[in-house]
Write an enzyme that holds these catalytic residues in place. Structure first.
Site, PDB file in Angstrom:
ATOM      1  N   SER A 108       0.736  -1.167  -0.040  1.00 53.10           N
ATOM      2  CA  SER A 108      -0.079   0.122  -0.085  1.00 53.10           C
ATOM      3  C   SER A 108       1.062   1.307   0.001  1.00 53.10           C
ATOM      4  O   SER A 108       1.725   1.404  -0.848  1.00 53.10           O
ATOM      5  CB  SER A 108      -1.062   0.011   1.276  1.00 53.10           C
ATOM      6  OG  SER A 108      -2.055   1.007   0.989  1.00 53.10           O
ATOM      7  N   ASP A 115      -8.396  -5.525  -6.549  1.00 49.88           N
ATOM      8  CA  ASP A 115      -8.149  -4.564  -5.728  1.00 49.88           C
ATOM      9  C   ASP A 115      -8.622  -2.986  -6.083  1.00 49.88           C
ATOM     10  O   ASP A 115      -8.236  -2.295  -6.948  1.00 49.88           O
ATOM     11  CB  ASP A 115      -6.497  -4.076  -5.582  1.00 49.88           C
ATOM     12  CG  ASP A 115      -6.100  -3.251  -4.456  1.00 49.88           C
ATOM     13  OD1 ASP A 115      -6.915  -2.663  -3.967  1.00 49.88           O
ATOM     14  OD2 ASP A 115      -4.847  -3.210  -3.828  1.00 49.88           O
ATOM     15  N   HIS A 171      -6.616  -5.822  -1.781  1.00 44.61           N
ATOM     16  CA  HIS A 171      -5.746  -5.402  -1.113  1.00 44.61           C
ATOM     17  C   HIS A 171      -5.036  -6.114   0.128  1.00 44.61           C
ATOM     18  O   HIS A 171      -5.443  -6.404   1.046  1.00 44.61           O
ATOM     19  CB  HIS A 171      -6.122  -4.011  -0.451  1.00 44.61           C
ATOM     20  CG  HIS A 171      -5.303  -2.779  -0.351  1.00 44.61           C
ATOM     21  ND1 HIS A 171      -4.613  -2.319  -1.333  1.00 44.61           N
ATOM     22  CD2 HIS A 171      -4.924  -2.263   0.568  1.00 44.61           C
ATOM     23  CE1 HIS A 171      -3.828  -1.374  -0.915  1.00 44.61           C
ATOM     24  NE2 HIS A 171      -4.015  -1.082   0.507  1.00 44.61           N
TER      25      HIS A 171
END
Length: 593
Positions: free
Chosen positions: A168, A278, A309
């Site tokens: 991320s 995602d 994610h």
């Protein structure tokens, strides 16, 4: 994971401790310390250069060692981290246990304005990159650093070779470092990472739902430390003024946060990992970055998994650690271990198994053009290899339609959405790459949003995986017991299997005012003239079975995906058949050939 911490009520003393290194030979030890690296910028305008906090764990050896580094804005968040007085703060991930016994230092650096670092976070701005540069420079003898008591800290133990990795935002900072070509960054491993902050908040001229209002300010406020919050208010106010929410255009603000602009500068190798489901850090983030890297023949490898994610340590642990060990050994130690001879791409199938390909998009992928046509074969619209001579269909706004309803019943005409569908496939079709559309429209509104869905029509089962927040991915406990017991970071995602008759493969939206440029709006004509609007969908790799149909579903405002466009209220438009088309990247070329 055994730890010995130096605990103090303040940060006013040096922090250098010794701790046993797990997974190492008997009696192996590691040195753990916290340093504060002097940056070259003063992002909070307090008259002092930013100081970037970094925790270091390294082998207790006289030799020099390379570095595996995770940079993050999240280390100071969460109740435990925010209240901790431990110096070092601690190593929560699996990287220290795995890499330190193998002859690496592990560095966890805290982005400017977060946790114990001074300065202000700017959500992907040049200040983020400067904080990474400061620590890499220190590891290469180009920057100053200090212990908490003011003593100079020198990285005499470092080879200067740095491999950055993370998930991320923690994977986004490596992209920033590679695009800036920071000397010493030899490889990056961006997982579920952003390559363009514009495309994190916008899709081709229109804001994403949930990201459309002052997102850079929101995120900066979220990660900033309590100690820096008041100092950073003027910086955050400036973010709000400059983010361009009024138009959603691609401005200089966003260009400064677009790492693809620096793709020509990349000298580090890249190992990208991304989930095809995602919809937080959306698939264009890997797809368009990957293409820039491929165009420049950057040494690279990619994993595409079926989830959202996620961190691969939670679903492919043994193979992930094997490959990471080989990857870092090759790029940081120069080991000739064959990792670059392994297939470039690993792609996870919907059933959870994996297959490999020599490259991605897959070899022999060819653009295949299908044209929008009238009702045929029992469907309300058709997709054909040859264009029809003429014709139009009408499309109107339908603000209340769900994505499932958009895809349902393609045989039924519905002016709230248009569906264009192929005949049943006579053989499997492999999609590999980025889909694009060109639609010729006439509209009664100068502002017209368009969203297209690429759909696999046919009975199937769909695996829906749970995913984790960026904060969870960055702060979950990740020790040896977690890896062994599948807890913490190694907890596999929950999987639910659903029977479906239509599977959304990918999607994408555009503000038709930005059809000619993302930087400048050009209103649509409303005098009966038409305009061609071209846009891209998110990258995808998928197998569409024989007997299924491929469909394109077209809507105006997809309220579950993009921001509402009030200027398009009451929109009504025509779609020209025969010239409107979709271009699919298909392995082997034409469908049904």
């Amino acid at each position: 994971m055994r730890r010995v911490y130096l605990v103090t009520a303040t940060l006013l003393m040096a922090a250098t401790i010794y701790t046993p290194a797990s997974n190492a030979a008997p009696a192996a030890a590691a040195i753990t310390e916290t340093v504060y690296v002097e940056s070259t910028i003063d992002s909070d305008a307090d008259g002092k250069l930013d100081r970037i906090a970094a925790d270091v764990m390294r082998p207790d050896t006289a030799g020099r060692v390379p570095i595996v580094m995770e940079a993050s804005p999240y280390y100071g968040l969460g109740a435990t981290a925010a209240s901790a007085t431990n110096v070092p703060r601690g190593f929560g991930r699996w990287y220290d246990e795995y890499f330190v016994p193998r002859g690496y230092a592990v560095v966890e650096m805290e982005m400017q304005g977060t946790s114990r670092s001074t300065g202000c976070p700017t959500t992907g701005g040049p200040e983020d990159t400067a904080s990474v540069r400061a620590v890499v420079d220190w590891l290469n003898g180009r920057a100053k650093a200090f212990y908490a008591d003011g003593r100079a800290a020198v990285a005499s133990w470092s080879t200067g070779n740095v491999g950055m990795l993370g998930v991320s935002y923690n994977g986004t900072l490596p992209n920033a470092a590679a695009a800036a070509n920071i000397p010493g960054v030899k490889t990056i491993v961006p997982i579920a990472a952003i390559s363009s902050w514009y495309e994190y908040a916008r899709d081709q001229g229109i804001g994403y739902k949930g990201w459309e209002s002052n997102y850079p300010t929101f995120l900066a406020n979220y990660v900033v430390s309590a100690a820096q919050k008041a100092k950073c208010k003027p910086v955050f106010d400036q973010l709000s003024r400059e983010d361009g929410d009024e138009s959603f255009d691609y401005t200089s603000f966003w260009k400064a946060r677009d790492y693809r602009v620096g793709a020509q500068n990349v000298s580090a190798s890249v190992f990208a990992v991304h989930g095809q489901a995602d919809w937080n850090v959306k698939p264009s983030q890997f797809g368009r970055w990957w293409k820039e890297l491929a165009d420049r023949d950057v040494p690279r490898k990619i994993w595409l998994h079926r989830g959202g994610h996620l961190d691969p340590i939670s679903f492919r642990q043994a193979e992930w650690q094997r490959v990471m060990g080989l990857w870092m050994d090759h790029w940081l130690k120069g080991a000739d271990n064959g990792i670059m001879n392994e297939p470039m791409a690993d792609v996870q199938r919907p059933d959870g198994s994996w297959e490999q390909a020599a490259s991605w998009p897959r070899p022999d992928t060819e653009d295949t053009t299908l044209y929008f046509g009238p009702a045929a074969g029992g469907m309300s619209g058709s997709l054909t290899a040859a264009p029809v001579p003429s014709g139009t269909q009408s499309l109107r706004a339908n603000a209340n339609i769900s994505e499932a309803a958009m895809m349902a019943n393609p045989e039924t005409a519905n002016t709230g959405r248009l569906a264009y569908v192929t005949a049943p496939l006579t053989k499997d079709a492999r999609l590999s790459g980025e889909v694009s559309l060109t639609v010729r429209i006439g509209s009664n509104r100068a502002s017209t949003p368009l969203t297209a869905l690429l759909v696999d029509y046919g009975p199937s089962t769909q695996a829906v995986l749970s995913e984790r927040s960026p904060l969870q991915l960055s702060t979950e406990v990740c020790g040896r017991n977690d890896l062994r017991d599948k807890t913490g970071c190694a907890r596999p995602p929950d999987v639910s299997i659903q029977a479906v008759s239509a599977t959304m493969l990918t999607k994408g939206a555009v503000d038709a005012k930005n059809r000619l440029s993302l930087e400048t709006a050009t209103p649509l004509p409303t005098n009966g003239s038409t305009a061609d609007v071209t846009w891209k969908l998110h990258a995808r790799d998928a197998l569409i079975p024989a007997g299924h149909r491929i469909g394109i579903v077209l809507v105006t405002n997809h309220n579950g995906y993009i921001a509402a466009d009030t200027a398009a209220s009451g929109v009504s438009l025509t779609v020209s058949l025969g010239v409107s088309k979709v271009v699919l990247p298909i392995v082997g070329g034409a469908l049904n050939r």
